[in-house]
Design a protein around this motif. Structure first.
Motif, PDB file in Angstrom:
ATOM      1  N   THR A   1       0.865  -1.295  -0.020  1.00 33.77           N
ATOM      2  CA  THR A   1       0.037  -0.095   0.166  1.00 33.77           C
ATOM      3  C   THR A   1       1.036   1.221  -0.002  1.00 33.77           C
ATOM      4  OG1 THR A   1      -0.275  -0.132   2.397  1.00 33.77           O
ATOM      5  CG2 THR A   1      -2.003  -1.220   0.958  1.00 33.77           C
ATOM      6  N   THR A   2       0.422   1.989  -0.868  1.00 33.07           N
ATOM      7  CA  THR A   2       1.329   3.430  -0.965  1.00 33.07           C
ATOM      8  C   THR A   2       0.663   4.333  -0.054  1.00 33.07           C
ATOM      9  OG1 THR A   2       0.140   3.931  -2.997  1.00 33.07           O
ATOM     10  CG2 THR A   2       2.415   2.757  -3.295  1.00 33.07           C
ATOM     11  N   LYS A   3       1.417   5.121   0.615  1.00 33.59           N
ATOM     12  CA  LYS A   3       0.736   6.436   1.475  1.00 33.59           C
ATOM     13  C   LYS A   3       0.564   7.560   0.431  1.00 33.59           C
ATOM     14  CE  LYS A   3       1.216   8.857   5.459  1.00 33.59           C
ATOM     15  NZ  LYS A   3      -0.224   8.728   6.003  1.00 33.59           N
TER      16      LYS A   3
END
Length: 55
Positions: free
Chosen positions: A44-46
């Motif tokens: 998951t990318t912030k």
């Protein structure tokens, strides 16, 4: 009524199902899929919120 006579059509249906299940289906099942399912969890990318210039 000729459409109720199953004599020629049952044999054609039987031959087509035998051809499908004995010849075509094993050839299709022998192909290996190119994209194997991954056992890793996706990263998951912030993401940063968008800053609007008028707020």
């Amino acid at each position: 009524m000729p459409q109720l006579n199953p004599n020629p059509w049952f044999f054609i249906m039987l031959l087509s199902w035998l051809a499908f299940s004995l010849i075509i289906q094993p050839k299709l099942l022998s192909f290996t899929p190119t994209n194997h399912p991954s056992s890793k969890t996706p990263a998951t990318t912030k993401s940063t919120p968008w800053t609007w210039p008028w707020t």
